[in-house]
Structure formats: C-alpha cells, structure tokens
Design an enzyme around this catalytic site. Sequence first.
Site, PDB file in Angstrom:
ATOM      1  N   GLY A 187      -3.999   1.898   3.680  1.00  0.00           N
ATOM      2  CA  GLY A 187      -2.580   2.034   3.357  1.00  0.00           C
ATOM      3  C   GLY A 187      -1.723   2.296   4.572  1.00  0.00           C
ATOM      4  CB  THR A 210       6.825   8.126   2.423  1.00  0.00           C
ATOM      5  OG1 THR A 210       6.293   8.318   1.109  1.00  0.00           O
ATOM      6  CG2 THR A 210       6.551   9.363   3.277  1.00  0.00           C
ATOM      7  CE1 TYR A 241       0.586   9.835  -6.681  1.00  0.00           C
ATOM      8  CE2 TYR A 241       1.053  12.172  -6.943  1.00  0.00           C
ATOM      9  CZ  TYR A 241       0.785  11.087  -6.133  1.00  0.00           C
ATOM     10  OH  TYR A 241       0.717  11.251  -4.757  1.00  0.00           O
ATOM     11  CB  SER A 242      -1.034  15.018 -12.397  1.00  0.00           C
ATOM     12  OG  SER A 242      -0.046  15.670 -11.621  1.00  0.00           O
ATOM     13  CE  LYS A 302      -2.641  10.865  -5.120  1.00  0.00           C
ATOM     14  NZ  LYS A 302      -3.262  10.177  -3.955  1.00  0.00           N
ATOM     15  CB  SER A 334       1.914  -1.391   4.965  1.00  0.00           C
ATOM     16  OG  SER A 334       2.023  -0.698   3.730  1.00  0.00           O
ATOM     17  CB  SER A 335       5.088   2.225   4.619  1.00  0.00           C
ATOM     18  OG  SER A 335       4.485   2.497   3.363  1.00  0.00           O
ATOM     19  N   GLY A 336       4.668   4.937   5.706  1.00  0.00           N
ATOM     20  CA  GLY A 336       4.433   6.348   5.411  1.00  0.00           C
ATOM     21  C   GLY A 336       3.390   7.019   6.275  1.00  0.00           C
ATOM     22  CG  ASP A 356      -6.246  -4.802  -2.731  1.00  0.00           C
ATOM     23  OD1 ASP A 356      -6.385  -3.642  -3.169  1.00  0.00           O
ATOM     24  OD2 ASP A 356      -5.639  -5.683  -3.354  1.00  0.00           O
TER      25      ASP A 356
END
Length: 331
Positions: free
Chosen positions: A47, A227, A192-193, A196, A49-51, A99
């Site tokens: 990952g 971000t 999301y949670s 994670k 590409s950013s952030g 990917d």
Amino acid sequence: MPIPSDIDRRTLLGGVVAVTAATTISASSDAQSATLSLKGKSILITGSSSGFGYDGALHYARAGAKVIASMRNLPRAEADTLKAAAAKEKLDISIIEIDVTSDEQVTKGVAEAERLAGGALDVLINNAGVGYAGPIELQDMEATKLIFDTNVYGPHRMARAVLPAMRKAKRGLIFNISSQLGRVIVPSAGHYSPTKFALEAMSEAMAYELVPHNIEVCVIQPGGYPTKVWVNRNVLAKELKGRITEDQAAAYPALVSRMGLEDGSGRSADPMDVPRAIGEIIAMPAGTRPLRKAVHPGPKPQEAINKVSAETQVAMLGNTPFGPWIKAVHD
C-alpha cells in the site's frame, strides 16, 4: 512437539542485539530522518501509493534502508511520483506490483522483493488497507468480502509468503497496521473494526508462535490522520450506498445520510508520526520491541485495553507450557 520451558526472548534474539544496539534512535521526531540509521535493512511495504506507505518508503530509504515499495494496479501516477522522488534524492527504492488480495501477485511480488533484497527480508510492513462506512446490517457481501480480503487475509497472505525465508534466516520483523478502532468501536464504520480486531488477534498469535524463530511482530495502532484513506473510503461507501434498498436506508436514516461524505477534515495530525514510530521500532535492539504501539498526538484510548489484555494473557497462560512465549512477548 513439546514447547521448551526455557525460552527467553532476549536470549533467543540476543545474537542480533549486538548488531542493532548501536543503531541511533533520535529523541526528536522532527530530526529523526537525519539521525535514524536503518542502513543494511531491507523493508517491503504494501500500500505504498499514498499515506503511511508512501511517506514511509521515503523515510526509511532516507535512513539508509533498501526499500521495496509495493502497490497495486501498476503502472500508475503515484508510482511515477515516488520513483521521481527517490531518483532526486538518490534513494534505494524499488517499486513492484502487489495486490494483497491476489495469491498470485503476493507470491510473485514477495519472490521479487527477496531477489532485490538478496535473501530474506528484514522487515515487512503490512500497510495496505481499506475502509467502509455505514451500519453492519447494510454491509453486503461484496463490501464484506473486500474489506476482510484486504485488511485480514492480505496481511496473512503476505506473512505466509515472507516467513519461510525469515525462519530460515532466524530473524525478521513484521508490522501490521491496525488502528485505534482495532481495540475500540465507533458505530457506522462498517466492518472496519471487525477486520482490525481480527488483525490484532492474528498478530498477537503470530508474535507468540514466532518467538522460537527470532521473528517479532508489532501492531501499529494509529489514530485518525488526514490521509487518502478517507477519499478511498468515500468511494467505496458511495458504491455501497448505491446498492442498499430503500427499506434498509429508512432503517438508519442519519447514518446512511453520512455515507460517502466523511472526508477526514479537521484532522491535523502529521501522518509522518507513523513512519517515524515504525522507524524507531525497527532500530530498536531485537528482543526489546513492543507488541503494540499506539500512535497519535491526541488521546489513545486503546492503551488501557492493551495493558489489561497483556496482563490477562500473562495471568491466564504465564504458568502454562506456553508461558515462556507469552512472557517473552509481553516482558
């Protein structure tokens, strides 16, 4: 196979301590890029590409590391930008395609990263991730499969790919980027949670199991940062919103109205906090690195849960045959 009763993390990893003990760790985050030394380290990041992934690739390379920055959907403009930045500063950054939802790309990409590194990687940073918005009931299977495939199965694929060489080399460090929301829960963040939380549990289990192999696992728990994750989250949330029924939308009007509109505005924390924290942990002597690191200048509500969790693990398993592994991770 019985678990040895005399496992001690610092003894197991002691052979590496002498090599890394002289590594400089800056007391000042602002000056860290000039004082941190990661020379001789090979680091694979997903990952990028950013952030945190993009910023981290430059940060670790500026500290002397050989960085293999991976991203999906090459060629892309972000890869060209990173390549140009690396060339301008004469940084050792290679860009490859991975990917994390693809078994084939993970296998091929890790093999290429190990070729570029000349052997086992020193560090894997599982940074790639996605987010959604909306109530759990409205997360259809398309959204559910994508977020679990990216946030949980992706890091698992990557770890399985790098670990054979790391185990053979008897060294290695894996970072999994979790979140405050990997310990505490905010409504209407979709799965999301849940993803994670799963990543946290998987990481901790791996940390125990890898003690005999001299390989460490560290979970990074960032708070909210400005971000591109918010942009990507909104794209996915809008797509999901377009697939829900009128009846489903009517059940959660306030929450549905916000889907695809939360841009992360008002968040002013410096995203470089995360690469700086990771850089400091890489530079620490092997055997002294933390299992978890909360990163944010503001409140860190997960720290209380981290403390109770560690105490509970040691209390529950500290005097069992697994005790040496548990204590090695939490001491």
